[in-house]
Design an enzyme around this catalytic site. Structure first.
Site, PDB file in Angstrom:
ATOM      1  N   GLU A  71      -6.328  -8.214  -0.650  1.00 40.63           N
ATOM      2  CA  GLU A  71      -6.678  -8.277   0.773  1.00 40.63           C
ATOM      3  C   GLU A  71      -8.168  -8.028   0.943  1.00 40.63           C
ATOM      4  OE1 GLU A  71      -4.598  -5.632   3.387  1.00 40.63           O
ATOM      5  OE2 GLU A  71      -2.672  -5.991   2.423  1.00 40.63           O
ATOM      6  N   CYS A  87      13.573  15.284  -1.272  1.00 39.96           N
ATOM      7  CA  CYS A  87      12.312  15.247  -2.020  1.00 39.96           C
ATOM      8  C   CYS A  87      12.025  16.599  -2.649  1.00 39.96           C
ATOM      9  CB  CYS A  87      11.155  14.828  -1.108  1.00 39.96           C
ATOM     10  SG  CYS A  87      11.174  13.055  -0.753  1.00 39.96           S
ATOM     11  N   GLU A 125       0.818  -1.215   0.000  1.00 38.93           N
ATOM     12  CA  GLU A 125       0.000   0.000   0.000  1.00 38.93           C
ATOM     13  C   GLU A 125       0.854   1.268   0.000  1.00 38.93           C
ATOM     14  OE1 GLU A 125      -2.925  -0.388   3.139  1.00 38.93           O
ATOM     15  OE2 GLU A 125      -4.144  -1.686   1.879  1.00 38.93           O
TER      16      GLU A 125
HETATM   17  C1  GLA Z   1      -4.049  -2.817   4.960  1.00 39.74           C
HETATM   18  C2  GLA Z   1      -2.661  -3.412   5.007  1.00 39.74           C
HETATM   19  C3  GLA Z   1      -2.559  -4.660   5.815  1.00 39.74           C
HETATM   20  C4  GLA Z   1      -3.406  -4.588   7.045  1.00 39.74           C
HETATM   21  C5  GLA Z   1      -4.822  -4.280   6.652  1.00 39.74           C
HETATM   22  C6  GLA Z   1      -5.787  -4.268   7.811  1.00 39.74           C
HETATM   23  O1  GLA Z   1      -4.782  -3.181   3.868  1.00 39.74           O
HETATM   24  O2  GLA Z   1      -2.127  -3.620   3.727  1.00 39.74           O
HETATM   25  O3  GLA Z   1      -1.204  -4.866   6.136  1.00 39.74           O
HETATM   26  O4  GLA Z   1      -2.916  -3.589   7.882  1.00 39.74           O
HETATM   27  O5  GLA Z   1      -4.855  -3.008   6.071  1.00 39.74           O
HETATM   28  O6  GLA Z   1      -7.097  -4.034   7.371  1.00 39.74           O
HETATM   29 ZN    ZN Z   2      12.029  12.633   1.342  1.00 42.00          ZN
END
Ligand code: GLA
Ligand code: ZN
Length: 668
Positions: A307, A165, A155
């Site tokens: 996920e 930056c 993510e």
């Molecule tokens: C995100 C993260 C995971 C976890 C989930 C919990 O999607 O990628 O590592 O923390 O949230 O919902």
């Molecule tokens: Zn930076």
């Protein structure tokens, strides 16, 4: 078989994030995991996402033996592996020895080492450390028969205001504008004496220069993609045959995912709808469908649900577990919208730290005799049973434009209504009318090719990037139907307002209207629309409008509804203009649900764009219908996002759906 998410994919992937690195002192648990995975029908796990500290406990000292063993036993047990690069969370030794890898906030303060997802994307030290660990992983596992996919980091998100930056931003600006004069002009920087004497005077933190703020967001996306490409390089070198993905976050505001798509082989995303909350489950399903469709549209091919929770999440202020049946329904909904994988966060609940109470396949009790485990295992069996659906595609004749640059520009502009701008909600509101009629849609950005669509809905398209107005004109000219709203065609790509009247850049001719003024209503105020008789769309009586009402003058368009109140009483509220072989609709106000339903339903029946139930009428409340197609066959998913039993007829088959039920019809 058609195109699958992964090349040569033979089965739906079913599995999730697996963190054996949290249980290395418990070989009994790791053994038990293998037994339970078989029972749950898990055929893939995502490994090593947060394992950096266990893979490189001290700088330059690597410990891969545990991972060798885990992968070997998984493989022997029938599970494939999605292997992550561990850059999403940095080990303490790295953060403490090299402070530059930690981000700075807008005031220039360096963050302490904490949390995750907070490294500087520019830092050469971080990039080098990531290159080293990724190279080790790729060399060691790149040809491993268990490996099916690389999972880049986790993510990606966030921004950093460190000196590195900011300097990279200035380089980015130099490449974009060539001269400072051009940049000053593009940003309207003479305002408040913000004129820049050189690129080196630019700081990243002035939100009042809207063009600058917008470019900073674009830079943040580009720098993240650049970091991601650097992560990919060693993986490609040692395992060119293994595809790469990164798990994205739906409509996450901070990053423009359209810029990610070309660098990835397959799209994946993390979906966490909050079921049984303060919104109806049908609305939640509609939002989720919108995001699924966005992810499919990014590459116009099947994608992976990387996920989802088997039960509840622990980060929402309140999150109820999914009621019995909802897990299956949510999984099949993803498949209906083009997912070729259903994966979970997380396989097993940890005993401590921030996510110990987050839903998981295996609960703290540790065995398979739980409701949640049972429902997950049932999904595993069902995915194996419906493998004919794999490789089928979702085709859509309708598209909804959801454009990040446009969203950023709307949200960062002061004017004229500061609250309830609601760009995303407005786009979803329009999408919802397609959803509740079973009309498949793609969710695209404004520069996408429109040739394949019959209908394009472009709500609040405030920003016209170069070529976009022409794109819309060509689409309608060639016979397409376009629906737009207030706030259309106002600013260019650097957020400079068009002079000469809105909607600008040739759109006044397309819509046949001139939007002269905007009325902005307070929350307690409203406006009324009156349908013009014989409007051809079946609009009747009056409709309520709030927040936005534009005072528009026709320039050739036909009026289908008028406003009832205010100094613009009797002025057009809804117009249609014939342009070439197509039609362009302009809605001048933010309207109520009945309007959306009558209007979009009317347009759909006018152009004969129907769902699989064969009409432009909405399905019963709670019902969603989606189709995947393959070699002349259709798989029609009929889903009931409600707690009551429902009856509906689809493809001439009367169906009775249980609460939270889902039927998949194969036709023929
Ligand atoms: C995100 C993260 C995971 C976890 C989930 C919990 O999607 O990628 O590592 O923390 O949230 O919902
Ligand atoms: Zn930076």
């Amino acid at each position: 078989m058609g195109l699958t998410a992964l090349p040569g994919q033979k089965v739906f992937l079913h599995g999730g994030d697996y963190n054996p690195d949290q249980w290395l002192d418990r070989p009994d648990i790791l053994r038990e995991d293998l037994r339970l995975m078989k029972l749950a029908g898990v055929n893939v796990v995502s490994l090593g996402i947060f394992a950096w500290a266990n893979l490189e406990p001290r700088e330059g000292e690597f410990t891969f033996e545990w991972m060798d063993q885990v992968i070997e036993s998984l493989h022997a047990n029938g599970q494939q592996v999605i292997l992550a690069t561990p850059s999403g969370a940095k080990p303490n030794w790295l953060a403490l020895k090299y402070p530059q890898v930690r981000r700075c906030d807008a005031q220039g303060r360096r963050e302490p080492q904490q949390l995750r997802h907070n490294h500087c994307m520019t830092s050469p030290v971080y990039r080098e450390k990531v290159r080293i660990i990724n190279t080790h992983l790729a060399r060691r596992y790149g040809k491993n028969p268990a490996l099916v996919l690389w999972h880049l980091s986790n993510e990606y998100s966030g921004e950093c205001y460190c000196d590195l930056c900011k300097e990279a931003f200035r380089q980015w600006l130099r490449a974009r504008y060539k001269t400072v004069a051009a940049m000053n002009q593009a940003w309207w920087a003479h305002f408040w004496s913000h004129t820049f004497g050189g690129f080196d005077e630019v700081d990243a933190i002035d939100p009042h220069v809207n063009g600058l703020a917008l470019d900073w967001k674009r830079f943040t996306t580009d720098q993240t993609v650049d970091f991601m490409r650097a992560e990919i390089a060693p993986l490609r070198e040692f395992s060119p045959q293994v595809p790469v993905t990164t798990n994205m976050m739906g409509t996450f505001e901070g990053l423009d995912y359209w810029r990610f798509a070309p660098a990835l082989d397959v799209i994946s995303w993390d979906s966490y709808p909050l079921w049984h909350s303060n919104r109806s489950d049908y609305e939640v399903a509609s939002d989720t469908a919108f995001k699924h469709d966005l992810n499919r549209s990014l590459k116009r091919r099947p994608w992976l649900l990387m996920e989802s929770t088997p039960s509840n999440v622990n980060w929402a202020s309140i999150s109820r577990p999914k009621k019995p049946g909802v897990h299956r329904l949510a999984c099949l909904q993803a498949v209906a919208h083009g997912a070729d994988a259903i994966c979970y966060f997380q396989w097993r609940k940890g005993r401590g730290s921030a996510e110990k109470f987050h839903g998981a396949v295996v609960d703290h009790v540790g065995h398979e005799h739980t409701r949640v485990f049972g429902e997950v295992a049932a999904v595993g069996r069902e995915l194996a049973a419906v493998k004919d659906i794999l490789g089928s595609e979702v085709t859509a004749k309708a598209a909804v434009i959801f454009d990040w640059d446009n969203r950023w520009a709307i949200n960062s502009s002061a004017g004229c209504r500061h609250s309830e701008k609601n760009y995303e909600a407005t786009v979803q509101r329009h999408y919802h009318e397609l959803f509740r009629r079973g009309v498949a849609a793609e969710v695209i950005e404004s520069t996408c090719d429109l040739a394949d669509y019959q209908l394009v809905i472009a709500p609040m398209l405030y920003m016209l990037k170069p070529g976009v107005a022409e794109n819309l004109r060509r689409f309608v000219h060639d016979g397409g139907t376009l629906i737009s709203t207030y706030m259309t065609g106002i600013a260019n790509e650097t957020d400079l307002v068009f002079t000469g009247g809105w909607p600008a850049d040739g759109l006044m001719e397309l819509f046949g209207v001139w939007a002269q003024e905007q009325d902005l209503l307070w929350d307690h105020q409203s406006q009324t629309l009156l349908a013009v008789p014989d409007n051809g769309l079946g609009l009747t009586g009056s409709y309520a409008a709030r927040h936005y009402a534009e005072v528009i003058y026709t320039r050739g368009a036909r009026v289908l509804a008028t406003f009832e109140h205010e100094f613009y009483a009797g002025f057009p509220a809804l117009t249609v203009n014939s342009f070439g072989r197509g039609k362009a609709y302009y809605t001048a106000s933010r309207n109520d649900d009945r309007f959306h339903s009558d209007f979009i339903g009317g347009v759909l029946s006018d152009i004969k764009l129907h769902g699989p139930h064969g009409s432009a009428l909405p399905l019963p409340d709670g019902i969603s219908v989606q189709v995947r197609r393959q070699e002349g066959r259709e798989f029609i998913f009929v889903m009931n996002f409600s707690e009551i039993r429902q009856e509906v007829s689809v493809a001439d088959r009367p169906l009775r759906l249980e609460p939270w039920g889902c039927e998949i019809l194969a036709v023929p």
